[in-house]
Design an enzyme around this catalytic site. Structure first.
Site, PDB file in Angstrom:
ATOM      1  N   LYS A 155     -22.254  96.194  84.617  1.00 47.59           N
ATOM      2  CA  LYS A 155     -23.387  96.048  85.627  1.00 47.59           C
ATOM      3  C   LYS A 155     -24.517  95.149  85.170  1.00 47.59           C
ATOM      4  CE  LYS A 155     -26.241  99.376  87.951  1.00 47.59           C
ATOM      5  NZ  LYS A 155     -26.844 100.725  88.090  1.00 47.59           N
ATOM      6  N   SER A 187     -26.784 102.563  92.911  1.00 52.91           N
ATOM      7  CA  SER A 187     -26.903 101.063  92.609  1.00 52.91           C
ATOM      8  C   SER A 187     -25.756 100.319  91.876  1.00 52.91           C
ATOM      9  CB  SER A 187     -28.118 100.914  91.883  1.00 52.91           C
ATOM     10  OG  SER A 187     -28.294 101.470  90.606  1.00 52.91           O
ATOM     11  N   SER A 246     -26.248 106.964  90.812  1.00 48.19           N
ATOM     12  CA  SER A 246     -25.717 105.392  90.700  1.00 48.19           C
ATOM     13  C   SER A 246     -24.520 105.252  90.302  1.00 48.19           C
ATOM     14  CB  SER A 246     -26.897 104.473  90.230  1.00 48.19           C
ATOM     15  OG  SER A 246     -27.848 104.068  91.255  1.00 48.19           O
TER      16      SER A 246
HETATM   17  N1  GLN Z   1     -30.608 105.858  94.845  1.00 52.16           N
HETATM   18  C1  GLN Z   1     -31.344 106.185  93.700  1.00 52.16           C
HETATM   19  C2  GLN Z   1     -32.628 105.411  93.598  1.00 52.16           C
HETATM   20  O1  GLN Z   1     -32.711 104.631  94.447  1.00 52.16           O
HETATM   21  C3  GLN Z   1     -30.397 106.094  92.595  1.00 52.16           C
HETATM   22  C4  GLN Z   1     -30.609 105.151  91.413  1.00 52.16           C
HETATM   23  C5  GLN Z   1     -30.116 105.209  90.524  1.00 52.16           C
HETATM   24  O2  GLN Z   1     -29.321 106.266  90.073  1.00 52.16           O
HETATM   25  N2  GLN Z   1     -30.157 104.043  89.598  1.00 52.16           N
HETATM   26  O3  GLN Z   1     -33.553 105.808  92.846  1.00 52.16           O
END
Ligand code: GLN
EC number: 6.3.5.7
Length: 481
Positions: free
Chosen positions: A76, A151, A175
């Protein structure tokens, strides 16, 4: 071609049926063909990949290879890696070539794993659809009109499209687990502190945790063994004994108590998700697991608590992007003040700005007690819920997301998107480990995953239960075209 699990790739390399360079070339060819439509990788560098593969082959020839030497992996874009652009999918860091490497990446490089490239993500890991990336949305390989989740959507998409046997993701509020669910792969978020955060771009430091994403729970266990461990460079890294996360893979499910939180099985779930849960429940029962009802009554508080706390931490963490030290700087400005303002206005996307503003607000004098402090208290209540539940069960079965992957551009408001995180974020508030594994398909042919949540340090047990499910089902083996 390139359908290998991490374990299969490893045994082909060890038995010398394929060389690391041949394997890397197979993947690079598949990436060249399929990535333009998918946009899962945002940085590919064939020369670097092949140099790592050659080094792996030398190590294999010298007889000092590990089981992971020569196995390709994707990162990532949140992980810093020397010589690679590490942009966190933001315009702010579009020109940032990292001068150092994240500990977790270094751990895998030390094993001799070969970097295939860097995967797309929501900007600074803020989002649930991958649409906030500066480099454009990643597509879901099962249906290019849908999002892969976020994400870590790029990582999930490239594993699902078989453009990498495994990838790393990060999970602040789901995410790893949510895109794994939307793309039909397996991914685990470990107990907070298990995997070093050094060199992983910070979003909300008391939540962020890296984890493996792969086709199977077994692959995740193998990769987590290489990733985890104490790191003096991360002040929240746990000083614990080296674990073997594969140790429970062959533990039968008989007698294992699985908690079903009643608040998670309500009307909010689509029928496809309900079916995926029922599939898993039937399978668990058939394997002799015992199902018990548990309750997580504070779940509804987790969304406001999470978005207050993570935005607060983000506003602090992202204050370093000021155009002075690194990253984007506005081309024209009058004085220093204006340089800061223009740089940040140009460099950040709208979701990131929204969170910086929320975070600054809840930390400001007069609102700190009303919002930030209150959210900290809710965080404790949410964590306590799990301890009450784990007094009655070994693992919790839960949905990962209320629906299958939505369409790209589905016109949802930020709040609507935040609400879809309902099943993943409580785990991060509590710092617990949790895994997503595939458990069915929607009517429209999109994969659906479910979650197994465990108590602190129960990764081996979670991975073991998931492996037993995968030995007795084939959802994880289905591939998209
Ligand atoms: N959807 C969550 C957010 O926007 C998860 C983000 C994450 O786990 N990095 O904060």
């Amino acid at each position: 071609m390139t359908q290998y699990t991490l374990k299969q790739a490893s045994s082909l390399l060890q038995s010398k049926q394929i060389s690391a360079v041949e394997l890397a070339n197979e993947y690079l060819a598949a990436i060249a063909e399929k990535n333009p439509a998918l946009n899962g990788y945002i940085t590919i560098d064939q020369d670097k990949t092949l140099a790592e593969a050659r080094a792996a082959d030398e190590r294999i020839a010298q007889g000092n290879a590990s089981a992971l030497t020569g196995v390709p992996v994707a990162y990532k874009d949140i992980f810093c890696q020397t010589g690679w652009r590490s942009a966190c999918a933001s315009k702010m860091l579009d020109n940032f070539i990292s001068p150092y490497t994240a500990t977790v990446v270094q751990n895998l490089l030390d094993e001799g794993m070969v970097t295939l490239g860097r995967t797309n993500m929501d900007e600074f890991a803020m989002g649930s659809t991958n649409e906030t990336s500066f480099y454009g949305a990643t597509k879901n390989p099962w249906n290019l009109e849908h999002v892969p989740g976020g994400s870590s959507g790029g990582s999930a998409a490239v594993v699902a499209a078989r453009l990498a046997p495994a990838a790393l993701g990060s999970d602040t509020g789901g995410s790893i687990r949510q895109p794994a669910s939307h793309c039909g792969i397996t991914g685990i978020k470990p107990t907070y502190g298990t995997v070093s955060r050094f060199g992983m771009v910070a979003y909300a430091s008391s939540f962020d945790q890296a984890g493996p994403m792969a086709q199977t729970a077994e692959d995740c266990a193998i990769l987590l063994n290489a990733m985890a461990g104490f790191d003096p460079k991360d002040s929240t890294s746990l000083e614990s004994e080296k674990e073997d996360y594969t140790r429970d893979l062959n533990q039968p499910l008989k007698g294992v108590k699985i908690g079903l939180p009643k608040e998670y099985f309500g009307e909010g779930n689509s029928t496809d998700v309900q079916t995926a849960l029922q599939n898993t429940i039937d399978l668990l029962k058939a394997q002799g697991a015992e199902l018990v009802e548990v309750s997580l009554p504070q779940t509804k508080l987790s969304i406001p608590a999470y978005y207050v706390l993570t935005s607060a931490e983000a506003s602090t963490n992202l204050s370093r992007y000021d155009g002075v030290r690194y990253g984007h700087r506005a081309a024209q400005f009058g004085d220093l003040e204006e340089m800061y303002g223009k740089t940040r206005a140009e460099g950040f996307g709208s979701e990131v700005k929204r969170r910086i503003m929320i975070g600054t607000y809840v930390l400001s004098h007069g609102y700190y007690d009303a919002y930030y402090l209150k959210a900290q208290k809710l965080r404790r209540l949410v964590a306590d819920d799990f301890q009450t539940a784990f007094a009655r069960c070994d693992l919790i079965l839960a949905p990962t997301a209320p629906t299958a992957a939505p369409k790209i551009g589905a016109d949802s408001s930020p709040v609507e998107t935040y609400l879809s995180d309902i099943y993943t974020i409580a785990v991060n508030l509590a710092g617990l480990p949790a895994l997503t594994l595939p458990a069915g398909f929607s009517g429209g042919g999109l994969p659906i995953g479910v979650q197994l949540i465990g108590n602190y340090f129960s990764e081996a047990r979670i991975l073991g239960a998931a492996h037993q499910i995968q030995l007795n089902s084939d959802w994880h083996q289905k591939t998209c075209k």
